[in-house]
Scaffold this motif. Structure first.
Motif, PDB file in Angstrom:
ATOM      1  N   ASP A 145       0.837  -1.199   0.000  1.00 18.52           N
ATOM      2  CA  ASP A 145       0.000   0.000   0.000  1.00 18.52           C
ATOM      3  C   ASP A 145       0.883   1.264   0.000  1.00 18.52           C
ATOM      4  O   ASP A 145       1.770   1.424   0.841  1.00 18.52           O
ATOM      5  N   LYS A 146       0.580   2.148  -0.927  1.00 18.91           N
ATOM      6  CA  LYS A 146       1.408   3.350  -1.096  1.00 18.91           C
ATOM      7  C   LYS A 146       1.272   4.271   0.129  1.00 18.91           C
ATOM      8  O   LYS A 146       2.272   4.766   0.653  1.00 18.91           O
ATOM      9  N   SER A 147       0.049   4.485   0.582  1.00 24.09           N
ATOM     10  CA  SER A 147      -0.163   5.396   1.725  1.00 24.09           C
ATOM     11  C   SER A 147       0.541   4.873   2.974  1.00 24.09           C
ATOM     12  O   SER A 147       1.194   5.628   3.701  1.00 24.09           O
ATOM     13  N   ILE A 148       0.401   3.577   3.217  1.00 25.82           N
ATOM     14  CA  ILE A 148       1.006   2.995   4.425  1.00 25.82           C
ATOM     15  C   ILE A 148       2.530   3.010   4.288  1.00 25.82           C
ATOM     16  O   ILE A 148       3.261   3.235   5.264  1.00 25.82           O
TER      17      ILE A 148
ATOM     18  N   HIS B  45       4.482   5.238   2.701  1.00 22.31           N
ATOM     19  CA  HIS B  45       4.996   6.577   3.020  1.00 22.31           C
ATOM     20  C   HIS B  45       5.033   6.790   4.528  1.00 22.31           C
ATOM     21  O   HIS B  45       6.010   7.301   5.090  1.00 22.31           O
ATOM     22  N   ARG B  46       3.939   6.416   5.167  1.00 22.84           N
ATOM     23  CA  ARG B  46       3.821   6.687   6.608  1.00 22.84           C
ATOM     24  C   ARG B  46       4.832   5.868   7.408  1.00 22.84           C
ATOM     25  O   ARG B  46       5.413   6.366   8.380  1.00 22.84           O
ATOM     26  N   ALA B  47       5.059   4.621   7.021  1.00 24.73           N
ATOM     27  CA  ALA B  47       6.018   3.788   7.751  1.00 24.73           C
ATOM     28  C   ALA B  47       7.412   4.420   7.680  1.00 24.73           C
ATOM     29  O   ALA B  47       8.143   4.442   8.675  1.00 24.73           O
TER      30      ALA B  47
ATOM     31  N   GLY C  67       2.473  13.658  -4.337  1.00 29.92           N
ATOM     32  CA  GLY C  67       1.761  14.632  -3.510  1.00 29.92           C
ATOM     33  C   GLY C  67       1.843  14.265  -2.039  1.00 29.92           C
ATOM     34  O   GLY C  67       1.952  15.142  -1.169  1.00 29.92           O
ATOM     35  N   THR C  68       1.778  12.966  -1.736  1.00 34.98           N
ATOM     36  CA  THR C  68       1.838  12.541  -0.337  1.00 34.98           C
ATOM     37  C   THR C  68       3.186  12.928   0.259  1.00 34.98           C
ATOM     38  O   THR C  68       3.257  13.421   1.399  1.00 34.98           O
ATOM     39  N   THR C  69       4.271  12.724  -0.503  1.00 36.85           N
ATOM     40  CA  THR C  69       5.594  13.085   0.013  1.00 36.85           C
ATOM     41  C   THR C  69       5.628  14.572   0.341  1.00 36.85           C
ATOM     42  O   THR C  69       6.007  14.978   1.446  1.00 36.85           O
TER      43      THR C  69
ATOM     44  N   ALA D  69     -12.167  16.598   2.636  1.00 47.39           N
ATOM     45  CA  ALA D  69     -11.688  15.391   3.316  1.00 47.39           C
ATOM     46  C   ALA D  69     -10.435  14.937   2.597  1.00 47.39           C
ATOM     47  O   ALA D  69     -10.501  14.443   1.476  1.00 47.39           O
ATOM     48  N   SER D  70      -9.285  15.141   3.211  1.00 48.13           N
ATOM     49  CA  SER D  70      -8.011  14.764   2.590  1.00 48.13           C
ATOM     50  C   SER D  70      -7.080  14.204   3.650  1.00 48.13           C
ATOM     51  O   SER D  70      -6.729  14.889   4.611  1.00 48.13           O
ATOM     52  N   ALA D  71      -6.677  12.966   3.435  1.00 56.64           N
ATOM     53  CA  ALA D  71      -5.773  12.333   4.405  1.00 56.64           C
ATOM     54  C   ALA D  71      -4.398  12.975   4.359  1.00 56.64           C
ATOM     55  O   ALA D  71      -3.665  12.941   5.352  1.00 56.64           O
ATOM     56  N   GLN D  72      -4.058  13.554   3.231  1.00 54.13           N
ATOM     57  CA  GLN D  72      -2.750  14.215   3.149  1.00 54.13           C
ATOM     58  C   GLN D  72      -2.742  15.463   4.025  1.00 54.13           C
ATOM     59  O   GLN D  72      -1.787  15.714   4.767  1.00 54.13           O
ATOM     60  N   VAL D  73      -3.813  16.238   3.951  1.00 53.79           N
ATOM     61  CA  VAL D  73      -3.906  17.450   4.769  1.00 53.79           C
ATOM     62  C   VAL D  73      -3.960  17.062   6.253  1.00 53.79           C
ATOM     63  O   VAL D  73      -3.209  17.585   7.085  1.00 53.79           O
TER      64      VAL D  73
ATOM     65  N   SER E 219     -11.453  10.725   5.957  1.00 52.32           N
ATOM     66  CA  SER E 219     -10.510  10.283   4.930  1.00 52.32           C
ATOM     67  C   SER E 219      -9.746   9.082   5.494  1.00 52.32           C
ATOM     68  O   SER E 219      -9.912   8.737   6.659  1.00 52.32           O
ATOM     69  N   ARG E 220      -8.916   8.469   4.672  1.00 48.30           N
ATOM     70  CA  ARG E 220      -8.208   7.254   5.126  1.00 48.30           C
ATOM     71  C   ARG E 220      -7.489   7.505   6.458  1.00 48.30           C
ATOM     72  O   ARG E 220      -6.939   8.594   6.670  1.00 48.30           O
ATOM     73  N   ASP E 221      -7.503   6.487   7.324  1.00 47.70           N
ATOM     74  CA  ASP E 221      -7.020   6.722   8.691  1.00 47.70           C
ATOM     75  C   ASP E 221      -5.731   5.970   9.004  1.00 47.70           C
ATOM     76  O   ASP E 221      -5.481   5.610  10.152  1.00 47.70           O
TER      77      ASP E 221
ATOM     78  N   LEU F  68     -12.926   6.022  -2.051  1.00 46.54           N
ATOM     79  CA  LEU F  68     -12.532   5.395  -3.319  1.00 46.54           C
ATOM     80  C   LEU F  68     -11.941   6.420  -4.284  1.00 46.54           C
ATOM     81  O   LEU F  68     -11.942   6.218  -5.498  1.00 46.54           O
ATOM     82  N   VAL F  69     -11.395   7.506  -3.713  1.00 45.17           N
ATOM     83  CA  VAL F  69     -11.010   8.646  -4.550  1.00 45.17           C
ATOM     84  C   VAL F  69     -10.019   8.258  -5.651  1.00 45.17           C
ATOM     85  O   VAL F  69     -10.110   8.752  -6.780  1.00 45.17           O
ATOM     86  N   ASP F  70      -9.117   7.322  -5.365  1.00 47.07           N
ATOM     87  CA  ASP F  70      -8.116   6.945  -6.374  1.00 47.07           C
ATOM     88  C   ASP F  70      -8.642   5.898  -7.363  1.00 47.07           C
ATOM     89  O   ASP F  70      -7.968   5.584  -8.349  1.00 47.07           O
ATOM     90  N   GLU F  71      -9.823   5.342  -7.076  1.00 49.18           N
ATOM     91  CA  GLU F  71     -10.344   4.266  -7.926  1.00 49.18           C
ATOM     92  C   GLU F  71     -11.320   4.789  -8.977  1.00 49.18           C
ATOM     93  O   GLU F  71     -11.827   4.022  -9.801  1.00 49.18           O
TER      94      GLU F  71
ATOM     95  N   VAL G 166      -7.446  17.851  -9.234  1.00 48.37           N
ATOM     96  CA  VAL G 166      -6.132  18.280  -8.727  1.00 48.37           C
ATOM     97  C   VAL G 166      -5.278  17.095  -8.279  1.00 48.37           C
ATOM     98  O   VAL G 166      -4.450  17.206  -7.389  1.00 48.37           O
ATOM     99  N   LYS G 167      -5.499  15.943  -8.906  1.00 43.07           N
ATOM    100  CA  LYS G 167      -4.638  14.786  -8.641  1.00 43.07           C
ATOM    101  C   LYS G 167      -3.419  14.881  -9.568  1.00 43.07           C
ATOM    102  O   LYS G 167      -3.110  15.946 -10.079  1.00 43.07           O
ATOM    103  N   GLU G 168      -2.727  13.759  -9.810  1.00 48.38           N
ATOM    104  CA  GLU G 168      -1.523  13.781 -10.639  1.00 48.38           C
ATOM    105  C   GLU G 168      -1.804  14.426 -12.000  1.00 48.38           C
ATOM    106  O   GLU G 168      -0.929  15.039 -12.617  1.00 48.38           O
TER     107      GLU G 168
END
Ligand code: S3P
Length: 440
Positions: A27-30, A32-34, A102-104, A175-179, A202-204, A325-328, A353-355
């Motif tokens: 998972d990309k989000s997880i 980055h966070r790890a 964007g997450t970075t 709702a933005s998990a990045q913000v 947003s994703r938690d 499901l924003v990325d799907e 405003v995605k990639e």
């Protein structure tokens, strides 16, 4: 192995079945966070299943530039991060390059805003330099941060001068998990408590993982939209196991649902409820989908997903479902082409405003194949059952567009060509190889 070059388009033959099992990358989000939380924890963090793709590599490179030891990242390799503690990040002597991620960039802003007296410059590729950053910069500035960039701080390159931060209560407009995650990271070193309140959950992943690392964090609100961090707790390195990315699994789930004769099992997929909106939509469409072997791995729900082809009904997406499901949405637009009736997507202005502007790009690319698709300010309407034909397609540099078009091309009446297929490596480096292997 499928050989790709940015100057040669990739042939995408029409037809053919898809069968077998696939394990999607981490998972990309997880991932980055790890890396990020491992960097500011005390001691070592070991990460199993980290996504070895361009976006997490950008995060790792930024951390290394600030003196964090991160072991080499490669498929199947355990990654070790030697944490430097909450205040141990060094002032980098170079620009922090965030690439396409964007997450970075957004999480890095939160991480760096409170590093007193240290100066940081963040930059990205052409796509990232055009993505809005004030959504993070404004709340951080309200906490005392100093962030400057083009267009009043909205666009990178961005300069951050670390300053003392004050805990605050902040309402985010989208709702933005990045913000949210950027604010939570800043809150760790602020004076006083910080509360973030989102309009929808947003994703938690940040909340779950920060708590596992030892942060003092509380989630409240009826819809879990309210997160409070109390600073002062020290973070301790952890063993993180990253599940497969449901956003990467989505391409196989939709492919299996729409391609006649297809049947696929996607193994080890993260099933965090803040990410499983795609499963709800596939169910709404009447897809043949089963969840097998539900389990919890390192605080995240995981399962295997089996999907096979069958008749599909149109869907309606809007409201609180969108962040789940924003990325799907790009690949769901492909699914809509095969469903009976008109599918509608609303409340999805974030896709602009995605990639890339994904509403515009999917309309252009699926339109080139003959799809009946119309874009609105905040969504799409797609009439299913209109036959697609082969076409010259372009990812327009967007990884999720590249993979969505790979699925669409299978449904066409003739072969297609895809320009810039290498974009897929941003989140799924082995995608084209997996596609070849699963094709029968
Ligand atoms: C992400 C959050 C989402 C998502 C992105 C990854 C994250 O973006 O689209 O791919 O890891 O926090 P937003 O926070 O802008 O919705």
């Amino acid at each position: 192995m499928v050989q790709l070059s940015s100057s040669t388009p990739l042939p995408l033959p029409a037809g053919g079945r898809l069968r077998g099992s696939v394990r999607v990358p981490g998972d990309k989000s997880i991932s980055h966070r790890a890396l990020l939380f491992g960097a500011i924890a005390g001691g070592e963090t070991r990460i199993e299943g980290l996504l070895p793709a361009e976006d997490p590599l950008s995060t790792a490179a930024c951390l290394r530039a600030m003196g964090v030891e991160v072991s080499p990242i490669a498929a199947g390799q355990l990654v070790r991060v030697q944490g430097v503690g909450l205040d141990g990040l060094q002032e980098p002597g170079e620009v922090l390059e965030c690439g396409n991620s964007g997450t970075t960039m957004r999480l890095m802003l939160g991480l760096l805003a409170g590093r007193q007296g240290r100066h940081f410059v963040l930059n990205g590729d052409g796509s990232l330099r055009g993505r809005p950053m004030r959504r993070v910069g404004d709340p951080l500035t309200a906490m005392g941060a100093s962030i400057h960039g083009r267009s009043g701080g909205n666009f990178a390159p961005l300069a951050v001068l670390g300053r003392p931060l004050q805990g605050s209560t902040l309402h985010t407009p989208v709702a933005s998990a990045q913000v949210k995650s950027a604010i939570l990271l800043a809150a760790l070193t602020a004076r006083g408590d910080t509360t973030v309140i989102e309009p929808a959950q947003s994703r938690d992943h940040s909340e779950r993982m920060l708590r596992a690392f030892g942060a003092d964090l509380e989630v409240g609100g009826e819809a879990r939209t309210c997160v409070t961090v109390r600073p002062g707790a020290s973070l301790t390195g952890q063993h993180v196991v990253v599940p497969g990315d449901i956003s990467s699994a989505a391409f196989w789930l939709v492919a299996a649902a729409v391609i006649p004769g297809a049947e696929l099992t996607v193994e080890n997929v993260g099933l965090n409820p803040s990410r499983t909106g795609i499963l709800d939509v596939l169910e709404q469409m009447g897809a043949r989908l089963e969840v097998l072997q539900r389990r919890t791995v390192a605080g995240e729900p995981v399962g295997d997903l089996r999907v096979s082809h069958g008749p599909l009904q149109a869907f309606d997406i809007g409201g609180d479902l969108v962040p789940r499901l924003v990325d799907e949405i790009p690949v769901l637009a492909v699914a809509a082409c095969c469903a009976e009736g008109i599918s509608r997507i609303r409340d999805a202005a974030e896709l602009r405003v995605k990639e890339t502007d994904r509403l515009a790009v999917m309309t252009r690319q699926l339109g080139a194949m003959g799809a009946r698709i119309e874009a609105f300010d905040d969504g799409l309407a797609i009439t299913g059952g209109v036959p697609l034909h082969g076409a010259e397609l372009d990812s327009e540099t967007d990884h999720r567009v590249a993979m969505s078009l790979a699925v669409a091309s299978r449904l066409a009446s003739g072969d297609s060509l895809l320009h810039r297929p290498e974009a897929a490596a941003v989140s799924y480096p082995g995608f084209w190889d997996d596609l070849q292997r699963l094709s029968t």
